[in-house]
Structure formats: C-alpha cells, structure tokens
Design an enzyme around this catalytic site. Structure first.
Site, short mmCIF file in Angstrom:
data_model
loop_
_atom_site.label_atom_id
_atom_site.label_comp_id
_atom_site.label_asym_id
_atom_site.label_seq_id
_atom_site.Cartn_x
_atom_site.Cartn_y
_atom_site.Cartn_z
N VAL A 1 1.14 -0.93 0.44
CA VAL A 1 0.18 0.18 -0.03
C VAL A 1 0.80 1.15 -0.24
O VAL A 1 0.11 2.65 -0.17
CB VAL A 1 -1.04 0.46 1.42
CG1 VAL A 1 -1.78 -1.00 1.18
CG2 VAL A 1 -0.31 0.13 2.19
N TYR A 2 2.13 1.79 0.46
CA TYR A 2 3.58 2.41 0.21
C TYR A 2 2.43 2.72 -1.18
O TYR A 2 3.47 2.60 -2.57
CB TYR A 2 4.19 1.74 0.26
CG TYR A 2 5.07 1.72 2.49
CD1 TYR A 2 3.41 1.90 2.65
CD2 TYR A 2 5.67 1.30 2.24
CE1 TYR A 2 4.10 1.09 3.86
CE2 TYR A 2 5.86 0.60 4.23
CZ TYR A 2 5.28 1.07 4.60
OH TYR A 2 5.28 1.15 5.82
N GLY A 3 2.48 3.94 -0.85
CA GLY A 3 2.51 5.02 -2.99
C GLY A 3 1.01 4.33 -4.02
O GLY A 3 2.20 4.30 -5.01
N GLY B 1 1.16 1.59 -3.94
CA GLY B 1 2.59 0.55 -5.35
C GLY B 1 3.63 0.26 -5.85
O GLY B 1 4.64 -0.05 -6.12
#
Length: 312
Positions: free
Chosen positions: A52-54, A56
């Site tokens: 979920v960081y950015g 993907g």
C-alpha cells in the site's frame, strides 16, 4: 554494519532496516537510488516496503533498483500485505495470496525474503490467515513470515498456532511502533515476542521525527508536521511530556558530542528483543545522518536516565 538473527531463525539482517514508505512519492526514484546505494555501502541489508505504500509505487521503485542498481542477493527484501487500497483490512487467504503475487510482480522478483501481515484482521479467522503464510512459504513465494501491528495476545496466539504443528511457517518477526516517545509495546508485545523468540522490528524509532530535535523551537516549514498529510501523524508527540523527553535526548547528545538522532536511535536499537529499527528518510542526506549512528553506543547511566524520563 552489525548483523543480527531475525527471531529464532537463521536469517541474518542488518541492525538497521531501510524503510521505503515515501519512495515514489516524497522521495524521487533518483533519491531512492542514492539512499539504497548508501545503505548497502554502509553494510545495510534489510529493506522494508508494503503493497500500500504509494499505491504500489514503493515496490515498483525498489524493483527497478533491484534490477539496475543493487544485486538481489545483497538485500533482505521484506514487504507487507493485508490492507486494501481503500484502507479496509483484509487478511483472507484470497486477498493475501493475490496481494503477494501482485507485490512480486511490482518488485520483479520470484520471492521475497520476509512477508509480513500488515495488520490484524478481526473479521477473518486467524487460522485462515496463517494458512496463507504456510502456502506462501511452501510455494516458494517467501522465505520467512512475520506480522506487524499485532497486539501482544494476537502475536502470542499466532506464534503458538504456527508452532503447534510441524511444517507450519514460524513467525520470526513483529513490526511495531517503538521509540522513546512510544514505549507501550514494552507492556505486552515485547514480552510476548521474547517468549516466542520473535524479533522486534520497530517502526518510527525516531518518534515520527520529533526525537531529532527539529521541533524544539516550533514547526519548520519543510517538516512533515507542516504538511496537511502528516500534521495529525506528528501532532500527538508535540506535547509537554514529549518536550521533556526531547530535551533530555538533546542534553545527552550534547554531552556525548553526537546528534539527538543518534541518541534516540541507539536507545531503541539496543533495547531487549529489538533486531532492527526500520528507518525512513526523505533524502539521501537524512539517511547519511542515520547511518552515522552505527558506532554510537549509549553509556549505561545515560540509558538509565532516558529510561526513567520516558517511562510514562
């Protein structure tokens, strides 16, 4: 950089981990490349990301760097799953294995070294969630598994379940917020981790940046607390009790001739049960300051004083 075993496993990781939450957003691909090169040059191996960081982008940037900059075998790559893009927790077998395959595709890898459950999902039976970990290891998509943001009883239950039957993938790590400004995990999570021989990977070990001392005289215009996105994330640590702890860290730093960052990071790095704090930096220069703490070890009297002032 010193290497430590991750929990009761044979996996060695550097005693500092590189967090990549800002990669592809606040941290450009070029800055990420400089960070990773500097981290590896300093002997760092553990790199942490999440699906979920950015949305993907963090995994995509890391994947390109693994292809073009740093040999895959030089790193211990960890990622996390269990949160959907809309923020809903989902640790069902269906979602987890689909998410892991998507992470591997973005990273350009056949396997990660450490796959972690990002959150505890109370709506999914734990045995179903843990069965997905077993399948991920058995199928070769990950070598080791861990959890993140699990309460003490949740960690103890998961670790005991995985040890209850031969062939299940043991839990080797738990990733939790831990710093001089956030010691709550010492009550239940750390004892549970030590009992189960699970390594602790602290996130936000610098108290969401507050322990660096940057907020001692106000909120800098270029700080996270000055942004709409992160203001509420930092705000809980800007009160009077936090100020007293930050002042104590700064006093200790002046006496030792090092930075407040070095004092705060060394304190959490060498706490019982801790394997590797996960440190995030927006810029290569910030990371350089973090890497320079490797040779700093706090004298016992300073450690005891910080323990006392932060024990709230």
């Amino acid at each position: 950089m010193e290497q430590r075993h991750l929990g009761r496993s044979g996996l060695l990781v550097s005693r500092l981990g590189l967090g990549t939450m800002t990669w592809g957003q606040e941290t450009s691909p070029d800055e990420a490349a400089a960070q990773l090169a500097g981290f590896v040059d300093a002997g760092g191996t553990l790199v942490d990301t999440a699906d979920v960081y950015g949305d993907g982008d963090s995994e995509r940037v890391l994947g390109r760097l693994l292809r073009d900059l740093v040999p895959r075998d030089d790193l211990v790559v960890g990622t996390k799953s269990a949160i959907r893009p809309n923020g809903r927790y989902d640790a069902s077998r269906r979602h987890l294995l689909t998410a892991l395959d998507a992470s591997l595709d973005r990273l350009g890898l056949e396997h990660v070294d450490l796959w972690q459950l990002h959150v505890y999902d109370p709506m999914t039976p734990l045995e179903e969630t843990l069965a997905a970990l077993d399948e991920a290891v058995a199928s070769g998509r990950t070598r080791y598994v861990g959890v993140s943001n699990y309460a003490g009883w949740q960690l103890a239950k998961a670790a005991a379940w995985q040890r209850a039957w031969p062939g299940r993938a043991p839990i080797v790590s738990t990733q939790m917020e831990y710093s001089l400004l956030h010691r709550e995990i010492e009550r239940e999570v750390v004892p549970a981790a030590e009992d189960a021989e699970v390594g602790v990977l602290p996130w936000s070990p610098l108290g969401r940046g507050v322990l660096t001392g940057k907020y001692r005289t106000g909120i800098p215009a270029d700080s996270r607390a000055a942004t709409t996105r992160y203001a509420e994330f930092v705000r809980p640590y800007l009160g009077e009790q936090s100020r007293l702890i930050v002042e104590s860290v700064s006093t200790a730093a002046e006496g030792l001739g090092v930075s407040p960052l070095a004092v705060a990071l060394s304190w959490v790095r060498d706490r019982p049960g801790v394997v590797a704090p996960i440190v995030g930096a927006r810029t290569p220069s910030q990371l350089l300051g973090i890497l320079q703490t490797e040779d700093v070890t706090l004298p016992a009297e300073i450690r005891d004083a910080l323990d006392d002032i932060s024990d709230v």
